[in-house]
Design an enzyme around this catalytic site. Structure first.
Site, PDB file in Angstrom:
ATOM      1  CG  HIS A 137      -1.906   0.977   1.416  1.00  0.00           C
ATOM      2  ND1 HIS A 137      -1.640   2.277   1.785  1.00  0.00           N
ATOM      3  CD2 HIS A 137      -3.245   0.906   1.248  1.00  0.00           C
ATOM      4  CE1 HIS A 137      -2.773   2.953   1.858  1.00  0.00           C
ATOM      5  NE2 HIS A 137      -3.769   2.143   1.528  1.00  0.00           N
ATOM      6  CG  ASP A 214       0.913  -2.149   6.196  1.00  0.00           C
ATOM      7  OD1 ASP A 214       0.000  -2.262   7.029  1.00  0.00           O
ATOM      8  OD2 ASP A 214       0.798  -1.499   5.135  1.00  0.00           O
ATOM      9  CD  GLN A 217      -6.553  -4.459   4.513  1.00  0.00           C
ATOM     10  OE1 GLN A 217      -7.452  -5.156   4.966  1.00  0.00           O
ATOM     11  NE2 GLN A 217      -6.769  -3.236   4.058  1.00  0.00           N
ATOM     12  CE  LYS A 240      -7.031  -0.158   6.502  1.00  0.00           C
ATOM     13  NZ  LYS A 240      -7.875   0.438   5.493  1.00  0.00           N
ATOM     14  CB  CYS A 378      -3.836   3.331  -1.522  1.00  0.00           C
ATOM     15  SG  CYS A 378      -5.093   4.563  -1.250  1.00  0.00           S
TER      16      CYS A 378
HETATM   17  N1  PLP Z   1      -1.530  -0.582   4.659  1.00  0.00           N
HETATM   18  C1  PLP Z   1      -2.466  -1.361   4.104  1.00  0.00           C
HETATM   19  C2  PLP Z   1      -2.097  -2.747   3.649  1.00  0.00           C
HETATM   20  C3  PLP Z   1      -3.763  -0.888   3.941  1.00  0.00           C
HETATM   21  O1  PLP Z   1      -4.691  -1.660   3.381  1.00  0.00           O
HETATM   22  C4  PLP Z   1      -4.072   0.424   4.376  1.00  0.00           C
HETATM   23  C5  PLP Z   1      -5.428   0.981   4.170  1.00  0.00           C
HETATM   24  O2  PLP Z   1      -6.197   0.504   3.386  1.00  0.00           O
HETATM   25  C6  PLP Z   1      -3.066   1.191   4.968  1.00  0.00           C
HETATM   26  C7  PLP Z   1      -1.805   0.656   5.084  1.00  0.00           C
HETATM   27  C8  PLP Z   1      -3.325   2.589   5.444  1.00  0.00           C
HETATM   28  O3  PLP Z   1      -4.237   2.570   6.501  1.00  0.00           O
HETATM   29  P1  PLP Z   1      -4.810   3.937   7.094  1.00  0.00           P
HETATM   30  O4  PLP Z   1      -5.355   4.712   5.937  1.00  0.00           O
HETATM   31  O5  PLP Z   1      -5.857   3.470   8.038  1.00  0.00           O
HETATM   32  O6  PLP Z   1      -3.685   4.633   7.767  1.00  0.00           O
END
Ligand code: PLP
Length: 420
Positions: A137, A214, A217, A240, A378
């Site tokens: 992401h 990260d 998910q 999430k 993203c």
């Molecule tokens: N990393 C992953 C794999 C994600 O799916 C997301 C959001 O969809 C993020 C990071 C960023 O999360 P946030 O926008 O809640 O900071």
């Protein structure tokens, strides 16, 4: 899917239907396409719905406990601090972290990763390298690129196969003694691939290199034990995983967090200040500048109670079964292309249908009350690798049902008849 799996999924519907009663938005009469319809919420990788227990904790915080935390002498301030620090203990036990000082409260996954990226740069110099994967992401890519731009670092990228499997066998070839950190997503938000993070961590640690995971998910969908995993950093957000928005966690091993400098100044991150210098506070406060998200902590603590009562193992298994059921229902649709068919995969289905733009499909499904996401999610480098501009994405959580998948399948068939 196998008959035994179908039977297991069918049996689980009773538990899931009972859990759904906790979610006000899943039980509200709503109107879609000019007709009253139930909401089919398949946009959980984006954000999840909140149970009334979490909503109640937020209301209760403001009705009963609201005051600023830390250094408060009055009773209400002490009560608010008790809730806030209690949430830290709750996260520590949820992750099985060794120390409560290893739990830093942030604004979310993005904020947690940016914190590490900005702080870690103090240990780096021009020519150093960061390894990421092609399925990150942007939140786990751009902060490293920003560090790379300012310091002259190189970003090394681990690719994935056409099936969406991370090619960790390429790590030795890509490796160099200039790599200072590996940053990898545990589960891809587009492909659903669950990466072999433990193996990646072992490989990097054998070479003395820390790993940031990260967990945006993953932490909501399976049991993550940071000591067993041995990750150096883990970033994830509350929204999430049934918790409030604007609140997140950075887990970091104490030895790393002690080495890293704070990135924001003010408030609780100081021990003492003079006109021309300051002394940094101890962990975890040195990374928590300013008035924190107290209500977020209160709500998140209850969200963790809720998820543990549902059962993280149940959630992981249930989503896998629901995805298998979905593939049985829609796998034979004419013109369907699924992106991400790794053997180890969570409840995320990214797809396109020949002749229908992902956005048109999402808009059509919305008229049926079915919320999915369409776009690049993203993850531009990932989309480029797949050769697509956007995909449609249905993403499940433990409160989604077989009946909802049936509605989704019927709606896709209608979309093909009307739009393709
Ligand atoms: N990393 C992953 C794999 C994600 O799916 C997301 C959001 O969809 C993020 C990071 C960023 O999360 P946030 O926008 O809640 O900071």
């Amino acid at each position: 899917m196998k008959a035994a799996d179908l039977a297991e999924l069918t049996t689980a519907q009773k538990k899931v239907n009972a859990l759904r009663l906790d979610f006000p938005l899943l039980n509200k009469p709503l109107t879609f396409g000019g007709k009253p319809r139930p909401l089919v919420y398949f946009d959980n990788a984006n954000t999840t719905q909140k149970p009334r227990q979490v909503i109640g904790a937020l209301v209760s915080y403001y009705e009963n406990s609201n005051a600023n935390v830390s250094r408060a002498i009055h009773s209400l301030g002490e009560e608010s601090t008790r809730i806030y620090e209690g949430a830290r203990d709750r996260v520590k036990s949820f992750l099985n972290a060794a120390h409560r000082e290893e739990i830093i409260f942030t604004r979310g996954t993005t904020d947690s990763i940016n914190l590490v990226a900005q702080s870690f740069t103090s240990l780096l110099k021009s020519g150093d390298e960061i390894m990421v994967t092609e399925m990150e992401h942007h939140a786990n890519l751009v902060p490293w690129q920003m560090a790379a731009q300012s310091l002259g670092l190189t970003i090394k990228v681990l690719p994935f196969t056409d099936e969406g499997v991370l090619q960790i066998e390429k790590m030795p070839d890509l490796w160099s003694d200039r790599i200072r950190l590996v940053a990898v997503t545990a589960t891809s938000n587009v492909l659903g691939t669950v990466n072999p993070v433990a193996e990646i961590i072992r490989f990097a640690h054998e070479r003395g290199v820390p790993v940031l995971v990260d967990g945006a998910q993953s932490v909501a969908h399976q049991k993550v034990d940071v000591q067993a995993l041995d990750c150096d950093f883990l970033a994830f957000g509350s929204h999430k995983m049934c918790g409030p928005t604007g609140f997140g966690i950075l887990y970091g091993k104490k030895e790393w967090l002690e080495k890293l400098p704070p990135v924001q100044g003010g408030g609780n991150m100081i021990r003492a200040v003079w006109a021309d210098h300051f002394e940094t506070n101890v962990l975890p406060y040195k990374f928590e500048a300013g008035t924190p998200h107290m209500d977020g902590a209160a709500g998140f603590s209850v969200a963790l109670d809720y998820l543990e009562s549902v059962g993280l193992d149940f959630i992981y298994r249930y989503e896998k079964l629901l995805l298998a059921y979905t593939m049985d229902k829609v796998g034979d649709l004419p013109g369907l292309h699924v992106y991400g068919v790794a053997p180890e995969k969570g409840g995320i289905l990214s797809f396109l249908i020949d002749g229908i733009h992902a956005h048109d499909l999402a808009a059509f499904l919305d008229t049926k009350g079915i919320a999915i996401r369409a776009g690049h999610h993203c993850a531009h480098p990932l989309a480029r690798r797949l050769g697509v501009v956007s995909t449609a994405r249905a993403s499940f959580y433990f409160y989604n049902t077989m009946a909802e998948v049936d509605l989704f399948s019927d709606a896709l068939r209608e979309a093909i008849a009307k739009l393709s």
